[in-house]
Design a protein around this motif. Structure first.
Motif, PDB file in Angstrom:
ATOM      1  N   LEU A   1      -8.640  73.480  39.439  1.00  0.00           N
ATOM      2  CA  LEU A   1      -9.033  73.200  38.061  1.00  0.00           C
ATOM      3  C   LEU A   1      -8.804  74.406  37.144  1.00  0.00           C
ATOM      4  CD1 LEU A   1     -12.328  71.200  38.631  1.00  0.00           C
ATOM      5  CD2 LEU A   1     -10.111  70.309  37.922  1.00  0.00           C
ATOM      6  N   ALA A   2      -8.902  75.615  37.698  1.00  0.00           N
ATOM      7  CA  ALA A   2      -8.764  76.830  36.888  1.00  0.00           C
ATOM      8  C   ALA A   2      -7.332  77.341  36.791  1.00  0.00           C
ATOM      9  CB  ALA A   2      -9.660  77.930  37.468  1.00  0.00           C
ATOM     10  N   LEU A   3      -6.388  76.698  37.455  1.00  0.00           N
ATOM     11  CA  LEU A   3      -5.007  77.187  37.446  1.00  0.00           C
ATOM     12  C   LEU A   3      -4.434  77.428  36.047  1.00  0.00           C
ATOM     13  CD1 LEU A   3      -3.112  75.440  40.366  1.00  0.00           C
ATOM     14  CD2 LEU A   3      -3.391  77.871  39.970  1.00  0.00           C
ATOM     15  N   PRO A   4      -4.634  76.543  35.069  1.00  0.00           N
ATOM     16  CA  PRO A   4      -4.062  76.813  33.739  1.00  0.00           C
ATOM     17  C   PRO A   4      -4.621  78.074  33.078  1.00  0.00           C
ATOM     18  CG  PRO A   4      -4.724  74.523  33.915  1.00  0.00           C
ATOM     19  CD  PRO A   4      -5.231  75.218  35.143  1.00  0.00           C
ATOM     20  N   TYR A   5      -5.825  78.469  33.442  1.00  0.00           N
ATOM     21  CA  TYR A   5      -6.461  79.628  32.815  1.00  0.00           C
ATOM     22  C   TYR A   5      -6.212  80.929  33.578  1.00  0.00           C
ATOM     23  CZ  TYR A   5      -8.816  75.678  30.772  1.00  0.00           C
ATOM     24  OH  TYR A   5      -9.079  74.485  30.164  1.00  0.00           O
ATOM     25  N   LEU A   6      -5.868  80.819  34.853  1.00  0.00           N
ATOM     26  CA  LEU A   6      -5.701  82.011  35.678  1.00  0.00           C
ATOM     27  C   LEU A   6      -4.443  82.799  35.349  1.00  0.00           C
ATOM     28  CD1 LEU A   6      -6.893  80.757  39.152  1.00  0.00           C
ATOM     29  CD2 LEU A   6      -8.077  82.244  37.566  1.00  0.00           C
TER      30      LEU A   6
ATOM     31  N   VAL B   1      -5.199  85.845  33.083  1.00  0.00           N
ATOM     32  CA  VAL B   1      -5.885  86.985  33.694  1.00  0.00           C
ATOM     33  C   VAL B   1      -5.290  87.224  35.078  1.00  0.00           C
ATOM     34  CG1 VAL B   1      -8.071  86.957  32.463  1.00  0.00           C
ATOM     35  CG2 VAL B   1      -7.736  85.377  34.297  1.00  0.00           C
ATOM     36  N   GLN B   2      -4.170  87.877  35.116  1.00  0.00           N
ATOM     37  CA  GLN B   2      -3.402  87.963  36.351  1.00  0.00           C
ATOM     38  C   GLN B   2      -4.103  88.681  37.497  1.00  0.00           C
ATOM     39  OE1 GLN B   2       0.650  88.782  35.967  1.00  0.00           O
ATOM     40  NE2 GLN B   2       0.978  87.084  34.573  1.00  0.00           N
ATOM     41  N   PRO B   3      -4.746  89.840  37.318  1.00  0.00           N
ATOM     42  CA  PRO B   3      -5.417  90.447  38.484  1.00  0.00           C
ATOM     43  C   PRO B   3      -6.523  89.558  39.047  1.00  0.00           C
ATOM     44  CG  PRO B   3      -5.218  92.044  36.711  1.00  0.00           C
ATOM     45  CD  PRO B   3      -4.796  90.720  36.156  1.00  0.00           C
ATOM     46  N   LEU B   4      -7.299  88.939  38.159  1.00  0.00           N
ATOM     47  CA  LEU B   4      -8.346  88.023  38.609  1.00  0.00           C
ATOM     48  C   LEU B   4      -7.729  86.780  39.248  1.00  0.00           C
ATOM     49  CD1 LEU B   4     -11.368  87.383  38.730  1.00  0.00           C
ATOM     50  CD2 LEU B   4     -11.123  86.288  36.503  1.00  0.00           C
ATOM     51  N   GLY B   5      -6.591  86.355  38.736  1.00  0.00           N
ATOM     52  CA  GLY B   5      -5.899  85.203  39.298  1.00  0.00           C
ATOM     53  C   GLY B   5      -5.464  85.438  40.734  1.00  0.00           C
TER      54      GLY B   5
END
Length: 112
Positions: free
Chosen positions: A42-47, A50-54
């Motif tokens: 569900l969070a893929l579009p938002y990750l 924020v690449q390090p957090l992704g």
């Protein structure tokens, strides 16, 4: 369709935790991993923003997939002796099955 399956996983994980059998370790951990696995999809579009957090979230997702499978297998074994865990086992199975499509879609998109 992938989003629907991820939402089903999150809901099944939440219900696994809320049921009265949460005193059992596989019930609680299985619910948490189902929420993590579905939440990643569900969070893929938002990750991407924020690449390090992704990348950290991706590592948690990879670790959660086998943990969810292990919890469901242990719940199946426990259900043989304690029939009160049947509902949690079914929810765990639903969470595990609903994560097949998002996982395959992610692997296909990543080009593996």
């Amino acid at each position: 369709m992938t989003t629907i399956f991820a939402a089903i996983s999150v809901m099944a994980g939440f219900l696994m935790i809320v049921l009265k059998s949460r005193r059992r370790f596989p019930c609680f951990v299985g619910g948490c991993t189902a929420i993590l696995v579905g939440g990643f999809t569900l969070a893929l579009p938002y990750l991407d923003a924020v690449q390090p957090l992704g990348w950290l979230w991706f590592c948690v997702w990879i670790a959660s997939l086998p943990a969810l499978a292990a919890c469901v297998v242990s719940l199946v074994v426990m259900t043989i002796k304690d029939k009160s865990l049947f509902a949690v086992t079914v929810l765990g199975g639903i969470a595990m099955i609903s994560n097949i499509s998002p996982t395959l879609a992610f692997i296909e998109a990543a080009g593996f």
